[in-house]
Design a protein around this motif. Sequence first.
Motif, PDB file in Angstrom:
ATOM      1  N   GLU A 210       0.836  -1.200   0.000  1.00  0.00           N
ATOM      2  CA  GLU A 210       0.000   0.000   0.000  1.00  0.00           C
ATOM      3  C   GLU A 210       0.870   1.250   0.000  1.00  0.00           C
ATOM      4  O   GLU A 210       2.023   1.241   0.444  1.00  0.00           O
ATOM      5  N   GLN A 211       0.275   2.343  -0.493  1.00  0.00           N
ATOM      6  CA  GLN A 211       0.976   3.616  -0.406  1.00  0.00           C
ATOM      7  C   GLN A 211       1.073   4.029   1.053  1.00  0.00           C
ATOM      8  O   GLN A 211       0.171   3.764   1.853  1.00  0.00           O
TER       9      GLN A 211
ATOM     10  N   ARG B 117       2.906   0.404  -6.141  1.00  0.00           N
ATOM     11  CA  ARG B 117       4.040   0.494  -5.215  1.00  0.00           C
ATOM     12  C   ARG B 117       4.474  -0.914  -4.793  1.00  0.00           C
ATOM     13  O   ARG B 117       3.659  -1.751  -4.445  1.00  0.00           O
TER      14      ARG B 117
ATOM     15  N   TYR C 146       8.222   1.857  -7.881  1.00  0.00           N
ATOM     16  CA  TYR C 146       6.939   2.137  -8.533  1.00  0.00           C
ATOM     17  C   TYR C 146       7.009   1.660  -9.975  1.00  0.00           C
ATOM     18  O   TYR C 146       7.944   2.006 -10.715  1.00  0.00           O
TER      19      TYR C 146
ATOM     20  N   GLU D 118       2.296  10.446  -6.164  1.00  0.00           N
ATOM     21  CA  GLU D 118       3.112   9.387  -5.550  1.00  0.00           C
ATOM     22  C   GLU D 118       4.346   9.974  -4.876  1.00  0.00           C
ATOM     23  O   GLU D 118       4.765   9.517  -3.810  1.00  0.00           O
TER      24      GLU D 118
ATOM     25  N   PHE E  87       3.378  11.400  -1.453  1.00  0.00           N
ATOM     26  CA  PHE E  87       3.205  10.352  -0.452  1.00  0.00           C
ATOM     27  C   PHE E  87       4.558   9.913   0.100  1.00  0.00           C
ATOM     28  O   PHE E  87       4.733   9.760   1.304  1.00  0.00           O
ATOM     29  N   GLU E  88       5.520   9.703  -0.783  1.00  0.00           N
ATOM     30  CA  GLU E  88       6.837   9.254  -0.338  1.00  0.00           C
ATOM     31  C   GLU E  88       7.568  10.337   0.450  1.00  0.00           C
ATOM     32  O   GLU E  88       8.329  10.042   1.378  1.00  0.00           O
TER      33      GLU E  88
END
Length: 462
Positions: A106-107, A302, A297, A282, A285-286
């Motif tokens: 999951e993210q 992910r 990715y 993305e 999020f990181e």
Amino acid sequence: HISCSSITISEEEKINLAAKQDLVNQQIIAYTKGKNLEELYQLCRAFCAGQPVDWFKIFKHISCQVLHLPLTPHEMARCWVKVPKPNVVQKNQNSFYHQKTWTKCEQPSRVFLEEQPVNTIVFLPQGVSAPTYLIDNADSGFYYVQYGDKYQEISHHCFTVCNRLEDYCMLFQKIGIEKVGRLLFLIGVEPVHASNLDELKQIQQMGIKALWTIVKAISKTEMGRSISIQVYTKYADAVTDNDAEIHFEYAALAGISKVISKEYPKILCKTIDVDDTFSAKEFLFELDALDPGAYAYRDHVRYQEKMNVCDPSQAPLSNVSIKNGGVSFITGGLSGIGLEIARHLAKKANVMLALVSRRAVPPREMWSDVLARKDDPRACKLIATVLQIEKLGSKVHLYDADISLEPSVQNLVQAIKAQYGKIDGIFHCAGVNRFEMLSDIENELFDEILSPKVYGTWLLYQ
């Protein structure tokens, strides 16, 4: 730290100790910067005289524990510390075997900590601008650093540095490392393939060696809180079966990133290997995810790298067979692993083995004399092992070569082909094992460790 209720300190002694505390703090800073043993001796003397010393500031780069020893009077009596026996867990032999896999995950959840600094330092390759997903989401707390010939402040938020320890130290002092929460290392986001050994060395210089030097510079600062290092690469590893082109030149960054978090608990290091579809969402999020490890990715999915226990007996067999008359050469051939592989091959078939090493071994015509004299145990053991392998029916030839030097590898391959006419397989076991902390490794030793595995592998592939 020794403490005892029977020891008392007078008010005058307390005043004297308090007056000397600033001097002790200055000595701590001086030692952590210069590693001068005389400063350390002075701190030990002050500690024995009753002066408080914060040892955790001095040894912050390693994991320390405090062991309380009983106070021993000056008399002929021994005082022992009872050390508990370790709880040894018996493991199945198969648990020593692991296989790397990439698993969908999951993210991450975005984490915002009020006490966490918001400033971010972004390291970019020379002449390469920041990716769009970074520029569109950056704020005033972002500092951009490109590589050049020297340290230079281009503007309040833009700098150039040369890959030198002193340049990074000046950069961190100017920005204020205590106000930085993240370092984004984007050297691998615009990957290039090396067409020769010099280009490969340049990639490592601006990749793994630059990251190592940055960590050394951070370890020399008075950093009181955790900092996140995010290393971005593109197609540096084969994550899915659809990854056609791998930029293996940047793969070493993932390896050193794992070590950084182990040796420096306050540095949360993770790698993110992306593809062309990697998006701004993305990236965000990181950016705020506090989850060290290796991630990737592919097509907006992910993945996380896992090291799973595996049973080698259940692994699928390869199509490679060991045949009589086959020719294999083994780098690091006189090491324990190299000799064991040679013995294994000789048990399977009557093969031709070229054992390559930098170790000096007496010429074969002198082996009988060396074994008879017994004055060189290491040479005797190597010779005896080679003779045992030959008794199985295989032929062994020893070659002296440095696998990290291009002329040496070229001469080696020519010599083996001249001797046997072909090469059927290569076992690359050459390597340098040195048990040093990253902060204690000097540049020459770093190159010595890197050369056989990175440059040697590339040369053998060529």
